[in-house]
Design a protein around this motif. Structure first.
Motif, PDB file in Angstrom:
ATOM      1  N   UNK A  22       0.821  -1.211   0.000  1.00 20.22           N
ATOM      2  CA  UNK A  22       0.000   0.000   0.000  1.00 20.22           C
ATOM      3  C   UNK A  22       0.857   1.264   0.000  1.00 20.22           C
ATOM      4  N   UNK A  23       1.973   1.234   0.723  1.00 20.68           N
ATOM      5  CA  UNK A  23       2.880   2.388   0.706  1.00 20.68           C
ATOM      6  C   UNK A  23       3.422   2.621  -0.695  1.00 20.68           C
ATOM      7  N   UNK A  24       3.819   1.549  -1.357  1.00 20.23           N
ATOM      8  CA  UNK A  24       4.373   1.677  -2.707  1.00 20.23           C
ATOM      9  C   UNK A  24       3.296   2.129  -3.685  1.00 20.23           C
ATOM     10  N   UNK A  25       2.072   1.627  -3.514  1.00 16.39           N
ATOM     11  CA  UNK A  25       0.968   2.088  -4.369  1.00 16.39           C
ATOM     12  C   UNK A  25       0.693   3.570  -4.134  1.00 16.39           C
ATOM     13  N   UNK A  26       0.768   4.000  -2.895  1.00 14.44           N
ATOM     14  CA  UNK A  26       0.590   5.420  -2.595  1.00 14.44           C
ATOM     15  C   UNK A  26       1.669   6.276  -3.236  1.00 14.44           C
ATOM     16  N   UNK A  27       2.916   5.796  -3.214  1.00 19.02           N
ATOM     17  CA  UNK A  27       3.994   6.525  -3.876  1.00 19.02           C
ATOM     18  C   UNK A  27       3.753   6.601  -5.379  1.00 19.02           C
ATOM     19  N   UNK A  28       3.268   5.505  -5.959  1.00 18.29           N
ATOM     20  CA  UNK A  28       2.986   5.489  -7.396  1.00 18.29           C
ATOM     21  C   UNK A  28       1.899   6.498  -7.740  1.00 18.29           C
ATOM     22  N   UNK A  29       0.839   6.550  -6.934  1.00 16.05           N
ATOM     23  CA  UNK A  29      -0.240   7.523  -7.175  1.00 16.05           C
ATOM     24  C   UNK A  29       0.289   8.943  -7.009  1.00 16.05           C
ATOM     25  N   UNK A  30       1.117   9.154  -6.002  1.00 14.39           N
ATOM     26  CA  UNK A  30       1.672  10.481  -5.762  1.00 14.39           C
ATOM     27  C   UNK A  30       2.505  10.954  -6.942  1.00 14.39           C
ATOM     28  N   UNK A  31       3.420  10.090  -7.429  1.00 14.58           N
ATOM     29  CA  UNK A  31       4.288  10.493  -8.529  1.00 14.58           C
ATOM     30  C   UNK A  31       3.525  10.627  -9.848  1.00 14.58           C
ATOM     31  N   UNK A  32       2.670   9.679 -10.154  1.00 14.19           N
ATOM     32  CA  UNK A  32       1.891   9.759 -11.391  1.00 14.19           C
ATOM     33  C   UNK A  32       0.922  10.926 -11.375  1.00 14.19           C
ATOM     34  N   UNK A  33       0.228  11.101 -10.256  1.00 14.45           N
ATOM     35  CA  UNK A  33      -0.729  12.198 -10.139  1.00 14.45           C
ATOM     36  C   UNK A  33      -0.068  13.560 -10.184  1.00 14.45           C
ATOM     37  N   UNK A  34       1.084  13.692  -9.544  1.00  9.26           N
ATOM     38  CA  UNK A  34       1.750  14.995  -9.550  1.00  9.26           C
ATOM     39  C   UNK A  34       2.299  15.327 -10.935  1.00  9.26           C
ATOM     40  N   UNK A  35       2.748  14.328 -11.677  1.00  6.35           N
ATOM     41  CA  UNK A  35       3.195  14.576 -13.062  1.00  6.35           C
ATOM     42  C   UNK A  35       2.026  15.022 -13.922  1.00  6.35           C
ATOM     43  N   UNK A  36       0.880  14.379 -13.744  1.00  5.83           N
ATOM     44  CA  UNK A  36      -0.307  14.763 -14.506  1.00  5.83           C
ATOM     45  C   UNK A  36      -0.754  16.178 -14.137  1.00  5.83           C
ATOM     46  N   UNK A  37      -0.736  16.500 -12.842  1.00  8.05           N
ATOM     47  CA  UNK A  37      -1.130  17.841 -12.416  1.00  8.05           C
ATOM     48  C   UNK A  37      -0.224  18.908 -13.013  1.00  8.05           C
ATOM     49  N   UNK A  38       1.066  18.643 -13.031  1.00  2.10           N
ATOM     50  CA  UNK A  38       1.995  19.627 -13.588  1.00  2.10           C
ATOM     51  C   UNK A  38       1.705  19.855 -15.062  1.00  2.10           C
ATOM     52  N   UNK A  39       1.495  18.767 -15.796  1.00  2.41           N
ATOM     53  CA  UNK A  39       1.224  18.883 -17.236  1.00  2.41           C
ATOM     54  C   UNK A  39      -0.110  19.579 -17.477  1.00  2.41           C
TER      55      UNK A  39
END
Length: 159
Positions: A22-39
Motif C-alpha cells: 500500500x505504501x508503494x501504491x501510494x507513492x505510485x499515485x503520488x508520482x503519477x498524479x503529480x506529473x499529470x497535475x503539472x502537465x
C-alpha cells in the motif's frame, strides 16, 4: 538487520507485506498524479514569457490550476516515505527477504518501463506507468543500496 531467516524480536514485529504494498501504491499515485497535475495545470508558454505579474494574474484567474500546479511539488515529500520504508525493512526483515523485495520492485519497474515505451506521452496510461515506474524503481534501488551496505558490513565483520 538480521542475516538469517528469522525476523528480530521487536515490539510489534514486522509489518505485513500488504502494508508495504500500500505504501508503494501510494507513492505510485503520488508520482503519477503529480506529473499529470503539472502537465495539466501549467500555464501556457506565452504567460511564462510575459513575466511574473502575468503568471500571478493567470493563477488569480484560475485558482484550481494554481492549486494543481502547487500540488505538483508534493512528490518531494515522498523521499522521507521511501527512507522510512527502507529503514523499517532493514531493521525488521531478514536480509534475504529484503533483497527479494527489492529485486521484485526493480523487476516490476523494468516491466513497466518496457510496456511504457509504447504509450503515447499524453495518455492517462502514461502517467499511470510513470507513477508505477517511479513508485517501484526508487524504493527498489534504495533498498538494494541498503542491502549491499549491510552485506558488506557483515562480510567485513566476518559473519
Amino acid at each position: 538487520m538480521t542475516t538469517d531467516d528469522t525476523a528480530p524480536d521487536s515490539g510489534r514485529g514486522p509489518r505485513p507485506w500488504g502494508e508495504y504494498a500500500l505504501m508503494i501504491a501510494g507513492l505510485a499515485v503520488l508520482w503519477g498524479g503529480s506529473s499529470w497535475l503539472k502537465k495539466t495545470c501549467e500555464p501556457p508558454n506565452a504567460v511564462w514569457a510575459a513575466g511574473i505579474p502575468a503568471v500571478v494574474r493567470f493563477f488569480a484567474a484560475n485558482p484550481l490550476r494554481a492549486l494543481g500546479y502547487a500540488a505538483e511539488g508534493l512528490r518531494v515529500g515522498a523521499a522521507p516515505a521511501v527512507l522510512f520504508m527502507c529503514q523499517e525493512l532493514r531493521t525488521t526483515r531478514p536480509l534475504r527477504q529484503y533483497l527479494a523485495m527489492c529485486l521484485t520492485l526493480l523487476g516490476v519497474a523494468l516491466l513497466t518501463l518496457a510496456g511504457g515505451l509504447v504509450i503515447a506521452p499524453n495518455a492517462v496510461a502514461y502517467y499511470v506507468a510513470m507513477g508505477v515506474l517511479l513508485g517501484t524503481a526508487l524504493p527498489g534501488a534504495a533498498g538494494l543500496v541498503h542491502v549491499a551496505f549491510a552485506w558488506l558490513r557483515d562480510r567485513t565483520a566476518g559473519r
